[in-house]
Enzyme design. Structure first.
Site, short mmCIF file in Angstrom:
data_model
loop_
_atom_site.label_atom_id
_atom_site.label_comp_id
_atom_site.label_asym_id
_atom_site.label_seq_id
_atom_site.Cartn_x
_atom_site.Cartn_y
_atom_site.Cartn_z
N TYR A 44 -6.03 3.21 -13.19
CA TYR A 44 -5.93 2.06 -12.29
C TYR A 44 -6.56 0.83 -12.92
O TYR A 44 -6.07 -0.30 -12.76
CB TYR A 44 -6.61 2.35 -10.96
N HIS A 50 3.50 2.47 -7.48
CA HIS A 50 3.39 1.92 -6.13
C HIS A 50 3.51 0.39 -6.15
O HIS A 50 2.78 -0.33 -5.46
CB HIS A 50 2.08 2.35 -5.47
#
Length: 315
Positions: free
Chosen positions: A304, A35
């Site tokens: 993440y 992303h």
């Protein structure tokens, strides 16, 4: 929230997965490993008040909650053209009193392609681009699907990914189950979905080919110049026997659904560079919310953290 390792210390499999993401998409220092192409926006969440008997979570009660919203493409390549077939993301950080936040991270596919962290690693190996074609070897992906039958729905969703008219005309799913806790300490497993109030709309390949490489950001700017963009937060309640530990499986369509509120996206943030430093974390929870037993949910926070550490170092 699941305990996190000390700063700078990450589980090896999470490091390996981020390494593999860099190999699949390319290495772009300072950007997210997935992303990478996206932008942040101002928003406000308006709770319906209809779920307050099921959870004490502060943002799901009755008062409006300011939010930071990020729309994105899936790839780790920040220069990918918007007219490509790819999953899109909608991440929302709800800002509560006292500097507390909780996040919802969703994608435009209802299920994921891997049920466990090890499966994720194996999928990324299968998705490695061929040195000559620049695309994954279809035979290798077929072999992965054969060995991981549970991944079929996710792989089919990837293949049928639409090219959207707008970020505002896509449906987004959280993929994982979460657990709501109410004042009586009763627990309810749930799944989240954003429904676009503009309706689901997509482009044909022919219409998409005429679009700008950055048309999604441009289109959203035009749309916001004429008003806010709205989504409804729909919540599916688990029934008896519904799996909460498998993000490759759907729950039956006849399960009870509730409307938890509306998200209004009002405009682009003033300081995009600062906002892009934010890490949206699906395991950043507040009282009234708990993680399910889905192993991929806790693992995402580890991945993440590795990605955030690298990009904030400029690597």
């Amino acid at each position: 929230m699941s305990p996190q390792p000390p700063t700078g210390v990450h589980p090896q499999l999470a490091v390996d997965v981020v390494d593999r993401l860099e190999w699949v998409s390319g290495l772009y220092p300072g950007y997210r490993r997935a992303h990478a192409k996206g932008a942040c926006y101002r928003g406000v969440f308006l709770p319906s008040g209809k779920v307050s008997t099921l959870t004490t979570a502060a943002h799901l009660q009755v008062d409006p909650v300011p939010a930071t919203v990020r729309f994105s493409n899936f790839s780790g390549n920040p220069y990918i053209w918007d007219r490509s077939r790819s999953a899109r993301g909608l991440s929302v950080s709800f800002h509560l009193p006292g500097g507390v936040s909780t996040d919802l991270v969703m994608v435009s596919q209802p299920v994921f392609v891997a049920a466990t962290p090890q499966d994720m690693w194996e999928f990324l190996q299968a998705a490695e681009p061929d040195v000559f074609t620049g695309s994954p070897d279809p035979e290798v992906l077929r072999r992965y699907a054969t060995e991981h039958a549970e991944s079929f729905r996710g792989l089919r969703a990837v293949k049928k990914t639409p090219i959207p008219v707008s970020y505002a005309t896509l449906r987004y799913w959280a993929v994982h189950a979460f657990v709501w806790v109410n004042r009586r300490l009763q627990r309810t497993a749930v799944r989240y979905r954003w429904e676009p109030e503009a309706g689901v709309q997509q482009l044909t390949d022919e219409r998409a080919a005429a679009k700008s490489p950055n048309y999604l950001h441009e289109e959203l700017a035009e749309r916001l110049a004429n008003g806010s963009v709205a989504f409804t937060l729909r919540v599916q309640l688990a029934g008896p026997g519904d799996a909460t530990d498998d993000c490759t499986a759907l729950w039956p369509a006849d399960r009870t659904e509730l409307t938890a509120g509306r998200l209004l996206v009002t405009g682009e943030v003033e300081d995009q560079a600062k906002a892009e430093q934010r890490m949206f974390d699906p395991t950043r929870l507040v009282p009234g919310l708990e993680l399910s037993d889905d192993p991929m949910l806790a693992f995402r926070a580890q991945v993440y953290a590795v990605s955030h550490s690298r990009r904030t170092r400029g690597s």
